[in-house]
Design an enzyme around this catalytic site. Structure first.
Site, PDB file in Angstrom:
ATOM      1  N   ARG A  50     -11.992  69.296  44.637  1.00 43.05           N
ATOM      2  CA  ARG A  50     -10.834  70.059  44.151  1.00 43.05           C
ATOM      3  C   ARG A  50     -10.036  70.570  45.349  1.00 43.05           C
ATOM      4  O   ARG A  50      -8.810  70.574  45.345  1.00 43.05           O
ATOM      5  CB  ARG A  50     -11.278  71.225  43.242  1.00 43.05           C
ATOM      6  CG  ARG A  50     -10.137  72.201  42.936  1.00 43.05           C
ATOM      7  CD  ARG A  50     -10.340  72.998  41.658  1.00 43.05           C
ATOM      8  NE  ARG A  50     -11.650  73.591  41.537  1.00 43.05           N
ATOM      9  CZ  ARG A  50     -12.090  74.660  42.216  1.00 43.05           C
ATOM     10  NH1 ARG A  50     -11.320  75.262  43.100  1.00 43.05           N
ATOM     11  NH2 ARG A  50     -13.320  75.107  42.028  1.00 43.05           N
ATOM     12  N   ASP A 174      13.998  68.319  42.266  1.00 43.48           N
ATOM     13  CA  ASP A 174      13.178  67.310  41.594  1.00 43.48           C
ATOM     14  C   ASP A 174      13.790  65.952  41.965  1.00 43.48           C
ATOM     15  O   ASP A 174      14.879  65.608  41.512  1.00 43.48           O
ATOM     16  CB  ASP A 174      13.213  67.548  40.074  1.00 43.48           C
ATOM     17  CG  ASP A 174      12.312  66.586  39.310  1.00 43.48           C
ATOM     18  OD1 ASP A 174      12.133  65.449  39.781  1.00 43.48           O
ATOM     19  OD2 ASP A 174      11.825  66.968  38.233  1.00 43.48           O
ATOM     20  N   LYS A 199       6.487  58.115  37.841  1.00 39.00           N
ATOM     21  CA  LYS A 199       7.671  57.288  37.693  1.00 39.00           C
ATOM     22  C   LYS A 199       7.777  56.296  38.863  1.00 39.00           C
ATOM     23  O   LYS A 199       6.892  55.502  39.047  1.00 39.00           O
ATOM     24  CB  LYS A 199       8.896  58.194  37.569  1.00 39.00           C
ATOM     25  CG  LYS A 199       8.710  59.342  36.552  1.00 39.00           C
ATOM     26  CD  LYS A 199       8.482  58.822  35.160  1.00 39.00           C
ATOM     27  CE  LYS A 199       8.433  59.821  34.034  1.00 39.00           C
ATOM     28  NZ  LYS A 199       7.671  61.022  34.105  1.00 39.00           N
TER      29      LYS A 199
HETATM   30  C1  LIG Z   1      12.703  64.325  36.222  1.00 37.61           C
HETATM   31  C2  LIG Z   1      11.301  64.612  35.744  1.00 37.61           C
HETATM   32  N1  LIG Z   1      10.606  65.614  36.308  1.00 37.61           N
HETATM   33  C3  LIG Z   1       9.349  65.899  35.914  1.00 37.61           C
HETATM   34  C4  LIG Z   1       8.729  65.205  34.891  1.00 37.61           C
HETATM   35  C5  LIG Z   1       7.329  65.569  34.466  1.00 37.61           C
HETATM   36  O1  LIG Z   1       6.414  64.679  35.025  1.00 37.61           O
HETATM   37  P1  LIG Z   1       5.015  64.245  34.362  1.00 37.61           P
HETATM   38  O2  LIG Z   1       5.324  63.543  33.087  1.00 37.61           O
HETATM   39  O3  LIG Z   1       4.399  63.355  35.426  1.00 37.61           O
HETATM   40  O4  LIG Z   1       4.218  65.489  34.134  1.00 37.61           O
HETATM   41  C6  LIG Z   1       9.406  64.149  34.286  1.00 37.61           C
HETATM   42  C7  LIG Z   1       8.747  63.384  33.206  1.00 37.61           C
HETATM   43  O5  LIG Z   1       9.362  62.625  32.475  1.00 37.61           O
HETATM   44  C8  LIG Z   1      10.722  63.844  34.725  1.00 37.61           C
HETATM   45  O6  LIG Z   1      11.433  62.843  34.162  1.00 37.61           O
END
Ligand SMILES: Cc1ncc(COP(=O)(O)O)c(C=O)c1O
Length: 382
Positions: A50, A174, A199
């Site tokens: 962890r 993000d 992604k």
């Molecule tokens: C732009 C964006 N940020 C964060 C997330 C969240 O990620 P996760 O699904 O890996 O928890 C997503 C998920 O679709 C996303 O499209």
């Protein structure tokens, strides 16, 4: 791996040296929860998975290098990474989030963090005057997505950073849609980069993960404490899958971007399509900013069907190559109806997405096959 090498080289090598025990060129999957001590208080750098695991360390160093940052942290999902960053805040703190931030991020703010005394305001991150007007003395964090999911709206990262840093506000970007191949927010002045590695970074629809990259040692120390303390860590196999996917990130992003531009151009000329939002098209309202801030325009686009919701549903249910599925950024092309799928959690709020909009994640298949599939799915709608 120096920060000055090219990203095509970094994706293959950063954070990864031949295994010291065997010379294995690929970082092994250290599928172990614990590590044996040499003596009391003496170990080889790892004690419990962890806290740290060698496969995760390789991934974290690779991610830090790709984002041009000093420190990387891997998480069990993008949301786990987001949740950990928000734990940097304290009750009474205020956050600005973008007007079409990922639905799950909004949902956590609204249904969880508000309960713990964190307030937030939703603003159009494309409009600097709105951001300036929404700042409060308690504002500690600005949360940007650029391009946004799903509206493909851009924020001018250096301009937002300039506003924020005047008041000691952290800027978190993000970077899931753009990836470091297209945009490196830390180099544009942001304090924190967050990813859903589910992604593009892993890229093959086979693993869920998240990441955070920072330059500030104090922030890293707090985040490391939270990563270990709250424990939302990825397992070694998931880290290995992500590292494996990352090796082709630069190639994939070139292919995604070229295909997305071809698909966007085709759709823009189709009578069944009212509007195409893709940062690489001159018709995108922020195309100039995209050219300034992004090295590639990525594989995501949004289309509005001239025939409204019924036409959008028809498109979603009549493609053969584009799969009807949530998520994005993988080698396979996907499409979805955000209003009832990924963004259902913002229905009834100001963030609601119109049901005539279809989000398309363009994969790396041949562009001609993708266009032919859209052509047959749109036939009869024009
Ligand atoms: C732009 C964006 N940020 C964060 C997330 C969240 O990620 P996760 O699904 O890996 O928890 C997503 C998920 O679709 C996303 O499209």
């Amino acid at each position: 791996m120096s920060h000055s090498s090219h990203i095509e080289t970094q994706v293959v090598h950063a954070g990864q040296t031949p295994d010291p025990a065997t010379g294995a060129i690929v970082t092994p999957i250290y599928q172990t929860s614990t590590f044996v001590f040499d003596a009391l208080g003496v170990h080889k750098g790892y004690d419990y998975s962890r806290t740290a695991n060698p496969t995760r360390t390789a991934l974290e160093r690779c991610l830090a290098t790709l984002e041009g940052g000093d420190y990387g942290l891997a998480f069990a999902s993008g949301m786990a990474a987001t949740d950990t960053i928000i734990r940097l805040l304290k009750p009474g703190d205020h956050t600005l989030i973008g007007a079409d931030v990922y639905g799950g991020t909004y949902r956590l703010f609204k249904s969880e963090w508000e309960r713990f005394g964190l307030s937030f305001s939703v603003v159009d991150m494309a409009d600097l005057a709105s951001i300036a007007a929404a700042l409060q003395p308690e504002t500690r964090l600005i949360w940007l997505e650029t391009p946004t999911n799903p509206m493909m709206t851009l924020a001018d990262i250096p301009a937002v950073v300039e506003l924020a840093h005047r008041q000691n506000i952290l800027v978190c970007v993000d970077n899931t849609f753009a990836t470091p191949c297209a945009q490196r927010p830390l180099e544009l002045g942001a304090d924190i980069v967050v990813h859903s590695t589910t992604k593009y970074l892993s890229g093959h629809n086979d693993v869920v993960g998240g990441a955070v990259v920072v330059n500030d040692a104090g922030l890293y120390e707090r985040l490391t404490f939270l990563q270990n303390g709250a424990g939302a860590v990825p397992g070694p196999f998931d880290c290995w899958l992500t590292l494996r996917g990352l090796k082709t990130l630069a190639l994939r992003m070139q292919a995604h971007s070229a295909n997305a531009l071809a698909v966007a151009r085709y759709l823009e000329g189709h009578p069944a399509i009212a509007r195409v939002l893709y940062p690489g098209l001159p018709s995108h309202p922020q195309h100039e900013l995209a050219r300034r801030q992004m090295a590639l325009f990525g594989g995501m686009l949004l289309v509005e069907l001239a025939g409204g919701e019924a036409a959008a549903r028809h498109l979603c249910e009549h493609t053969r190559l584009f799969a009807l599925a949530e998520s994005l950024g993988s080698v396979e092309s996907l499409l979805e109806l955000p209003a009832i799928m990924t963004h259902a959690s913002v229905v009834g709020t100001s963030l609601e997405i119109a049901p005539s909009l279809v989000r398309i994640s363009v994969g790396i298949e041949h562009a001609d096959d993708l266009i032919a599939d859209l052509e047959q799915a749109l036939a009869g709608l024009a």
